[in-house]
Scaffold this motif. Structure first.
Motif, PDB file in Angstrom:
ATOM      1  N   UNK A 155     -10.357   1.566   4.814  1.00 12.15           N
ATOM      2  CA  UNK A 155     -10.311   2.995   4.515  1.00 12.15           C
ATOM      3  C   UNK A 155     -10.378   3.228   3.016  1.00 12.15           C
ATOM      4  N   UNK A 156     -10.670   4.472   2.619  1.00 14.53           N
ATOM      5  CA  UNK A 156     -10.887   4.835   1.212  1.00 14.53           C
ATOM      6  C   UNK A 156      -9.780   5.777   0.739  1.00 14.53           C
ATOM      7  N   UNK A 157      -9.275   5.515  -0.468  1.00 16.09           N
ATOM      8  CA  UNK A 157      -8.124   6.257  -0.983  1.00 16.09           C
ATOM      9  C   UNK A 157      -8.391   6.992  -2.295  1.00 16.09           C
ATOM     10  N   UNK A 158      -9.537   6.790  -2.916  1.00 15.08           N
ATOM     11  CA  UNK A 158      -9.846   7.456  -4.181  1.00 15.08           C
ATOM     12  C   UNK A 158     -11.235   8.085  -4.110  1.00 15.08           C
ATOM     13  N   UNK A 159     -11.597   8.768  -5.204  1.00 20.50           N
ATOM     14  CA  UNK A 159     -12.912   9.400  -5.259  1.00 20.50           C
ATOM     15  C   UNK A 159     -13.985   8.533  -5.884  1.00 20.50           C
ATOM     16  N   UNK A 160     -13.744   7.249  -6.046  1.00 21.28           N
ATOM     17  CA  UNK A 160     -14.702   6.332  -6.663  1.00 21.28           C
ATOM     18  C   UNK A 160     -15.978   6.258  -5.814  1.00 21.28           C
ATOM     19  N   UNK A 161     -17.082   6.762  -6.355  1.00 19.61           N
ATOM     20  CA  UNK A 161     -18.332   6.799  -5.592  1.00 19.61           C
ATOM     21  C   UNK A 161     -18.890   5.402  -5.331  1.00 19.61           C
ATOM     22  N   UNK A 162     -18.605   4.453  -6.215  1.00 20.77           N
ATOM     23  CA  UNK A 162     -19.064   3.081  -5.979  1.00 20.77           C
ATOM     24  C   UNK A 162     -18.371   2.474  -4.765  1.00 20.77           C
ATOM     25  N   UNK A 163     -17.153   2.925  -4.487  1.00 20.32           N
ATOM     26  CA  UNK A 163     -16.445   2.455  -3.290  1.00 20.32           C
ATOM     27  C   UNK A 163     -17.171   2.908  -2.027  1.00 20.32           C
ATOM     28  N   UNK A 164     -17.813   4.087  -2.086  1.00 14.06           N
ATOM     29  CA  UNK A 164     -18.602   4.555  -0.945  1.00 14.06           C
ATOM     30  C   UNK A 164     -19.746   3.583  -0.653  1.00 14.06           C
ATOM     31  N   UNK A 165     -20.382   3.086  -1.718  1.00 13.32           N
ATOM     32  CA  UNK A 165     -21.492   2.147  -1.530  1.00 13.32           C
ATOM     33  C   UNK A 165     -21.010   0.838  -0.917  1.00 13.32           C
ATOM     34  N   UNK A 167       0.833  -1.200   0.000  1.00 18.82           N
ATOM     35  CA  UNK A 167       0.000   0.000   0.000  1.00 18.82           C
ATOM     36  C   UNK A 167       0.871   1.254   0.000  1.00 18.82           C
ATOM     37  N   UNK A 168       1.956   1.245   0.754  1.00 23.77           N
ATOM     38  CA  UNK A 168       2.893   2.378   0.747  1.00 23.77           C
ATOM     39  C   UNK A 168       3.414   2.635  -0.666  1.00 23.77           C
ATOM     40  N   UNK A 169       3.771   1.541  -1.362  1.00 27.35           N
ATOM     41  CA  UNK A 169       4.288   1.685  -2.719  1.00 27.35           C
ATOM     42  C   UNK A 169       3.222   2.239  -3.661  1.00 27.35           C
ATOM     43  N   UNK A 170       1.970   1.764  -3.495  1.00 24.12           N
ATOM     44  CA  UNK A 170       0.879   2.244  -4.342  1.00 24.12           C
ATOM     45  C   UNK A 170       0.592   3.721  -4.097  1.00 24.12           C
ATOM     46  N   UNK A 171       0.660   4.141  -2.846  1.00 22.09           N
ATOM     47  CA  UNK A 171       0.448   5.557  -2.511  1.00 22.09           C
ATOM     48  C   UNK A 171       1.554   6.412  -3.112  1.00 22.09           C
ATOM     49  N   UNK A 172       2.816   5.952  -3.000  1.00 23.53           N
ATOM     50  CA  UNK A 172       3.954   6.709  -3.529  1.00 23.53           C
ATOM     51  C   UNK A 172       3.896   6.832  -5.050  1.00 23.53           C
ATOM     52  N   UNK A 173       3.363   5.797  -5.714  1.00 25.71           N
ATOM     53  CA  UNK A 173       3.294   5.799  -7.176  1.00 25.71           C
ATOM     54  C   UNK A 173       1.999   6.386  -7.714  1.00 25.71           C
ATOM     55  N   UNK A 174       1.157   6.916  -6.812  1.00 25.93           N
ATOM     56  CA  UNK A 174      -0.154   7.444  -7.186  1.00 25.93           C
ATOM     57  C   UNK A 174      -0.971   6.391  -7.944  1.00 25.93           C
ATOM     58  N   UNK A 175      -0.888   5.155  -7.445  1.00 29.84           N
ATOM     59  CA  UNK A 175      -1.650   4.044  -8.024  1.00 29.84           C
ATOM     60  C   UNK A 175      -2.463   3.376  -6.929  1.00 29.84           C
ATOM     61  N   UNK A 176      -3.097   4.193  -6.135  1.00 32.66           N
ATOM     62  CA  UNK A 176      -3.799   3.703  -4.936  1.00 32.66           C
ATOM     63  C   UNK A 176      -5.016   2.854  -5.319  1.00 32.66           C
ATOM     64  N   UNK A 177      -5.315   1.816  -4.515  1.00 32.63           N
ATOM     65  CA  UNK A 177      -6.591   1.111  -4.674  1.00 32.63           C
ATOM     66  C   UNK A 177      -7.718   2.011  -4.180  1.00 32.63           C
ATOM     67  N   UNK A 178      -8.941   1.700  -4.573  1.00 29.38           N
ATOM     68  CA  UNK A 178     -10.074   2.485  -4.059  1.00 29.38           C
ATOM     69  C   UNK A 178     -10.201   2.332  -2.549  1.00 29.38           C
TER      70      UNK A 178
END
Length: 418
Positions: free
Chosen positions: A298-308, A74-85
């Protein structure tokens, strides 16, 4: 110029209608990615919840990304701006870290039905201005809970049942099923045990000492932390030999060749049918002060479906389903009561999370600075391999001094009453 033939005209018209429906009709399915650390029965239980969500939300597909080294990936994904939802946050420290970095998004999820301290640790308090109250913003939802302060035994092989007191359990007639190897976080079973012994201090003093230690404000090589460490060494005795290279998952399977095991039901690798038959039972040496843990999302992107999806994971409906799938998950949702559990042993443990006479404390290592907890785990392994505790604890004091306190005064409390 040749006129188009009738079949060609029909094809053009059909193609046009298809394109128009794609542009103006229902949107394409939405995908939600979620990074999870689970495998085996734990993943099987989670996937059952995913399937139920997808049936009730046919336009959303959930794509799990499974990894054993979740924090590192997850640290690597955050650093590369490739975060999961979404991502599972397995510790108090992880929630605080990502919230402070500004990458963890605020959630519009009602967690008021969750008991403390589970609810509070997913929040961040923003102080109000003069005359204006502050706000508690939710940043993570506790989706799966555990009670760690349990000592297990084989009912047929251990009679009478072991005493529910750490001092009495130091009797040498008990042999411990001890395994400390657990992938990237090897050593945590010993860290949990030391934490339990510290919590067993009488009255509120144990909780105060525990909180100070977890927050980086108490010495390792003196006082209650040193006492808890040496008490653990005396308790497990010769079981330390080879434990650093023995898998925690395999240790409980040696029962009744060894007498007792320590840890949560979900971690013990017991056969589910035998648990339901009460072939394995437990005592609680820590009394009314219990060490607990949780997996948060926790949530890392603006994907509205992830909110659901995250709202569904937090719902009582999903929680009731999850606890009755393989893996012995517990729920910290007040609406998921003991009678909702198909397994009475599992339900009895879950009831501890809802008993107002209990004090629940999150694992100290989870609240520490990640570098301190990693050093703690390594020290546990070295101690099991025969190193003296003095130099190990002195080295941990140096690591702690270099990094400073792990938790600000405004952080949510590690301990709470349900």
């Amino acid at each position: 110029m040749r006129r188009p033939t009738a079949p060609l005209v029909r094809c053009i018209l059909v193609l046009g209608l298809l394109l128009a429906s794609a542009a103006c009709g229902e949107p394409a399915d939405s995908e939600v990615t979620i990074m999870v650390p689970w495998s085996g029965k734990e993943f099987e239980a989670f996937h059952a919840v995913v399937e139920a969500f997808e049936r009730s939300h046919p336009g959303i597909h959930v794509e799990p990304e499974v990894t054993r080294a979740l924090t590192r990936q997850l640290d690597a994904a955050v650093a590369a701006d490739a975060k999961p939802d979404l991502a599972v946050l397995p510790s108090v420290g992880a929630i605080a870290k990502y919230q402070q970095q500004g990458v963890l998004r605020r959630l519009d999820v009602d967690t008021s039905d969750y008991v403390q301290p589970f609810r509070g640790l997913g929040m961040h308090t923003t102080p109000g201005t003069e005359g204006t109250p502050g706000t508690n913003d939710v940043y993570a939802v506790p989706v799966k809970a555990d009670v760690k302060s349990l000592v297990w035994y084989d009912v047929a092989a251990t009679a009478p049942k072991p005493p529910a007191d750490w001092s009495a359990l130091r009797s040498r007639r008990y042999t411990w099923c001890l395994g400390l190897e657990s992938g990237p976080t090897s050593g945590w079973p010993g860290a949990d045990w030391i934490a339990d012994l510290l919590l067993a201090e009488k009255g509120t003093k144990g909780v105060d000492d525990y909180t100070a230690w977890a927050s980086g404000k108490a010495p390792w090589d003196a006082g209650p932390v040193h006492r808890a460490w040496t008490a653990w060494g005396e308790l497990v005795g010769s079981a330390r030999e080879g434990a650093a290279k023995s898998g925690f998952d395999e240790a409980a399977k040696k029962m009744p060749g060894c007498t007792l095991g320590h840890g949560s039901l979900a971690a013990m690798s017991f056969d589910a049918a035998r648990v339901k038959e009460r072939a394995y039972m437990y005592v609680v040496p820590s009394g009314r002060t219990l060490q607990v843990s949780a997996d948060f999302v926790g949530k890392f992107t603006g994907n509205e479906s992830a909110d659901e999806f995250i709202a569904y994971l937090a719902s009582t409906e999903a929680q009731r389903m999850w606890v009755n799938r393989p893996g012995f998950a517990l729920s910290a949702d007040r609406q998921v009561v003991v009678k909702d559990y198909d397994d009475a042993v599992q339900g009895g443990i879950a009831g501890m999370l809802h008993t107002s006479a209990n004090t629940l404390c999150f694992s100290a290592a989870d609240a520490m600075d990640p570098d301190v907890s990693a050093a703690f785990y390594r020290a546990v392994l070295e101690y099991a391999d025969g190193a003296a505790e003095g130099p190990l604890l002195q080295a941990l004091d140096k690591v702690q001094d270099a990094l400073g306190p792990a938790r600000p005064a405004s952080a949510p409390p590690l301990c709470g009453t349900p």
